[in-house]
Motif scaffolding. Sequence first.
Motif, PDB file in Angstrom:
ATOM      1  N   LEU A 181       8.218  30.837 -15.396  1.00  0.00           N
ATOM      2  CA  LEU A 181       8.789  29.541 -15.751  1.00  0.00           C
ATOM      3  C   LEU A 181       8.215  29.003 -17.048  1.00  0.00           C
ATOM      4  CD1 LEU A 181       8.848  27.818 -12.246  1.00  0.00           C
ATOM      5  CD2 LEU A 181      10.814  28.628 -13.559  1.00  0.00           C
ATOM      6  N   ARG A 182       6.935  29.274 -17.276  1.00  0.00           N
ATOM      7  CA  ARG A 182       6.310  28.787 -18.498  1.00  0.00           C
ATOM      8  C   ARG A 182       6.992  29.369 -19.729  1.00  0.00           C
ATOM      9  NH1 ARG A 182       1.390  26.599 -19.686  1.00  0.00           N
ATOM     10  NH2 ARG A 182       0.631  26.948 -17.569  1.00  0.00           N
ATOM     11  N   VAL A 203      23.478  19.508 -17.531  1.00  0.00           N
ATOM     12  CA  VAL A 203      22.483  18.619 -16.934  1.00  0.00           C
ATOM     13  C   VAL A 203      21.616  19.377 -15.936  1.00  0.00           C
ATOM     14  CG1 VAL A 203      23.857  17.784 -14.966  1.00  0.00           C
ATOM     15  CG2 VAL A 203      22.130  16.314 -15.975  1.00  0.00           C
ATOM     16  N   TYR A 204      22.187  20.378 -15.262  1.00  0.00           N
ATOM     17  CA  TYR A 204      21.421  21.131 -14.274  1.00  0.00           C
ATOM     18  C   TYR A 204      20.423  22.073 -14.947  1.00  0.00           C
ATOM     19  CZ  TYR A 204      24.877  19.062 -11.257  1.00  0.00           C
ATOM     20  OH  TYR A 204      25.664  18.145 -10.613  1.00  0.00           O
ATOM     21  N   LEU A 205      20.782  22.568 -16.134  1.00  0.00           N
ATOM     22  CA  LEU A 205      19.824  23.364 -16.904  1.00  0.00           C
ATOM     23  C   LEU A 205      18.654  22.490 -17.347  1.00  0.00           C
ATOM     24  CD1 LEU A 205      22.273  25.451 -19.147  1.00  0.00           C
ATOM     25  CD2 LEU A 205      21.031  26.227 -17.118  1.00  0.00           C
ATOM     26  N   ASP A 206      18.978  21.277 -17.793  1.00  0.00           N
ATOM     27  CA  ASP A 206      17.923  20.350 -18.222  1.00  0.00           C
ATOM     28  C   ASP A 206      17.001  19.987 -17.061  1.00  0.00           C
ATOM     29  OD1 ASP A 206      19.043  20.400 -20.710  1.00  0.00           O
ATOM     30  OD2 ASP A 206      20.000  18.435 -20.572  1.00  0.00           O
ATOM     31  N   ILE A 207      17.600  19.734 -15.890  1.00  0.00           N
ATOM     32  CA  ILE A 207      16.800  19.344 -14.736  1.00  0.00           C
ATOM     33  C   ILE A 207      15.946  20.510 -14.251  1.00  0.00           C
ATOM     34  CG2 ILE A 207      16.918  18.597 -12.329  1.00  0.00           C
ATOM     35  CD1 ILE A 207      17.484  16.477 -14.624  1.00  0.00           C
ATOM     36  N   ALA A 208      16.478  21.726 -14.297  1.00  0.00           N
ATOM     37  CA  ALA A 208      15.686  22.898 -13.925  1.00  0.00           C
ATOM     38  C   ALA A 208      14.498  23.042 -14.869  1.00  0.00           C
ATOM     39  CB  ALA A 208      16.550  24.158 -13.963  1.00  0.00           C
ATOM     40  N   LEU A 209      14.736  22.783 -16.147  1.00  0.00           N
ATOM     41  CA  LEU A 209      13.651  22.855 -17.131  1.00  0.00           C
ATOM     42  C   LEU A 209      12.594  21.788 -16.843  1.00  0.00           C
ATOM     43  CD1 LEU A 209      12.320  23.791 -19.739  1.00  0.00           C
ATOM     44  CD2 LEU A 209      13.862  22.287 -20.994  1.00  0.00           C
ATOM     45  N   LEU A 210      13.039  20.560 -16.594  1.00  0.00           N
ATOM     46  CA  LEU A 210      12.087  19.496 -16.283  1.00  0.00           C
ATOM     47  C   LEU A 210      11.298  19.829 -15.016  1.00  0.00           C
ATOM     48  CD1 LEU A 210      14.162  16.258 -17.012  1.00  0.00           C
ATOM     49  CD2 LEU A 210      12.046  16.946 -18.149  1.00  0.00           C
ATOM     50  N   GLY A 211      11.983  20.401 -14.037  1.00  0.00           N
ATOM     51  CA  GLY A 211      11.301  20.774 -12.806  1.00  0.00           C
ATOM     52  C   GLY A 211      10.248  21.839 -13.033  1.00  0.00           C
ATOM     53  N   SER A 212      10.567  22.829 -13.873  1.00  0.00           N
ATOM     54  CA  SER A 212       9.608  23.893 -14.151  1.00  0.00           C
ATOM     55  C   SER A 212       8.405  23.359 -14.927  1.00  0.00           C
ATOM     56  CB  SER A 212      10.283  25.026 -14.934  1.00  0.00           C
ATOM     57  OG  SER A 212      10.662  24.603 -16.232  1.00  0.00           O
ATOM     58  N   LEU A 213       8.661  22.486 -15.879  1.00  0.00           N
ATOM     59  CA  LEU A 213       7.564  21.894 -16.643  1.00  0.00           C
ATOM     60  C   LEU A 213       6.708  20.993 -15.759  1.00  0.00           C
ATOM     61  CD1 LEU A 213       9.429  20.958 -19.948  1.00  0.00           C
ATOM     62  CD2 LEU A 213       7.856  22.856 -19.580  1.00  0.00           C
ATOM     63  N   GLY A 223      14.734  18.235  -9.100  1.00  0.00           N
ATOM     64  CA  GLY A 223      14.169  19.316  -9.905  1.00  0.00           C
ATOM     65  C   GLY A 223      12.703  19.527  -9.601  1.00  0.00           C
ATOM     66  N   VAL A 224      11.952  18.438  -9.499  1.00  0.00           N
ATOM     67  CA  VAL A 224      10.521  18.542  -9.193  1.00  0.00           C
ATOM     68  C   VAL A 224      10.314  19.150  -7.807  1.00  0.00           C
ATOM     69  CG1 VAL A 224       8.391  17.243  -8.801  1.00  0.00           C
ATOM     70  CG2 VAL A 224       9.892  16.635 -10.715  1.00  0.00           C
ATOM     71  N   GLY A 260       0.945  20.994 -11.922  1.00  0.00           N
ATOM     72  CA  GLY A 260       0.166  21.068 -10.689  1.00  0.00           C
ATOM     73  C   GLY A 260       0.297  19.804  -9.863  1.00  0.00           C
ATOM     74  N   THR A 261      -0.184  19.883  -8.609  1.00  0.00           N
ATOM     75  CA  THR A 261      -0.115  18.742  -7.687  1.00  0.00           C
ATOM     76  C   THR A 261      -1.335  17.831  -7.879  1.00  0.00           C
ATOM     77  OG1 THR A 261       1.030  20.175  -6.094  1.00  0.00           O
ATOM     78  CG2 THR A 261       0.081  18.127  -5.245  1.00  0.00           C
ATOM     79  N   PRO A 262      -1.179  16.509  -7.916  1.00  0.00           N
ATOM     80  CA  PRO A 262       0.059  15.723  -7.805  1.00  0.00           C
ATOM     81  C   PRO A 262       0.626  15.317  -9.159  1.00  0.00           C
ATOM     82  CG  PRO A 262      -1.794  14.247  -7.618  1.00  0.00           C
ATOM     83  CD  PRO A 262      -2.376  15.617  -7.888  1.00  0.00           C
ATOM     84  N   LEU A 263       0.142  15.974 -10.222  1.00  0.00           N
ATOM     85  CA  LEU A 263       0.533  15.548 -11.564  1.00  0.00           C
ATOM     86  C   LEU A 263       2.026  15.749 -11.844  1.00  0.00           C
ATOM     87  CD1 LEU A 263      -2.487  16.834 -13.701  1.00  0.00           C
ATOM     88  CD2 LEU A 263      -2.032  14.503 -12.893  1.00  0.00           C
ATOM     89  N   GLN A 264       2.683  16.661 -11.081  1.00  0.00           N
ATOM     90  CA  GLN A 264       4.104  16.887 -11.349  1.00  0.00           C
ATOM     91  C   GLN A 264       4.929  15.629 -11.111  1.00  0.00           C
ATOM     92  OE1 GLN A 264       2.546  18.114  -8.694  1.00  0.00           O
ATOM     93  NE2 GLN A 264       3.921  18.540  -6.978  1.00  0.00           N
ATOM     94  N   TRP A 265       4.477  14.771 -10.164  1.00  0.00           N
ATOM     95  CA  TRP A 265       5.222  13.545  -9.900  1.00  0.00           C
ATOM     96  C   TRP A 265       4.991  12.505 -10.985  1.00  0.00           C
ATOM     97  CZ3 TRP A 265       9.245  13.749  -7.144  1.00  0.00           C
ATOM     98  CH2 TRP A 265       9.334  14.659  -6.082  1.00  0.00           C
ATOM     99  N   TRP A 266       3.839  12.541 -11.610  1.00  0.00           N
ATOM    100  CA  TRP A 266       3.607  11.666 -12.769  1.00  0.00           C
ATOM    101  C   TRP A 266       4.468  12.120 -13.936  1.00  0.00           C
ATOM    102  CZ3 TRP A 266       0.474   7.309 -13.060  1.00  0.00           C
ATOM    103  CH2 TRP A 266      -0.257   7.026 -11.903  1.00  0.00           C
TER     104      TRP A 266
END
Length: 209
Positions: free
Chosen positions: A77-78, A133-143, A59-60, A148-154
């Motif tokens: 996405l927001r 689960v794919y809707l949830d993962i898409a949401l997590l990916g958008s959030l 997702g990320v 921003g980079t690299p905070l999305q991986w945190w």
Amino acid sequence: MTITDFSHSAGLGLATGLALIVAIGAQNAFVLRQGIRGEHIGPIVAVCALSDAVLIAAGVLGMGALVTAVPAAVVVLRYVGAAFLVTYGLMAARRAFRPQSLTGDAPDDGGAKRGPAGAVATVLALTWLNPHVYLDIALLGSLASAQGTPLQWWFGAGAMLGSILWFCSLGFGARYLRGFFSSPRSWRILDGGIAVTMVALGAGLVIGA
């Protein structure tokens, strides 16, 4: 960026991941029942946590590529994420007013015990064949991308940690919670907390726009 930025993104990911994962459903019900029975808990928890880690990372990565190609997608996405969070929160609130009870008394498969392979196959199907689960993962990916980079991986790491904590607590702690989770009131409390968390996160996205 500071340590505070990293810890904030990881904490937000942890809270969001838990809010999405901690809800009564087929996967959690199966893990809880197996935990109450004490059957194959280690493999089941490992499969759930590893599956979530793969899905969250995907997702990320996916949402990050979308935002890079189309910067305006961040705005969309927001608000889509905010709407989804609030809707999910309202659904949890509805469940809180109409709680379900859940026990491990009812046997599966006509009372036959599952072997390790059967238990793992079942939890894999419940995880990967669930369209939500794919809707949830898409949401997590958008959030995550909104961080921003690299905070999305945190953010993603926080969500993964939330998954590990939840499934370990649910699977290994279920035997201590049998009486608690057999009561509809316990699900009312749980879903009430999820509702507050989701609506607060959604409102935060809009206010921070």
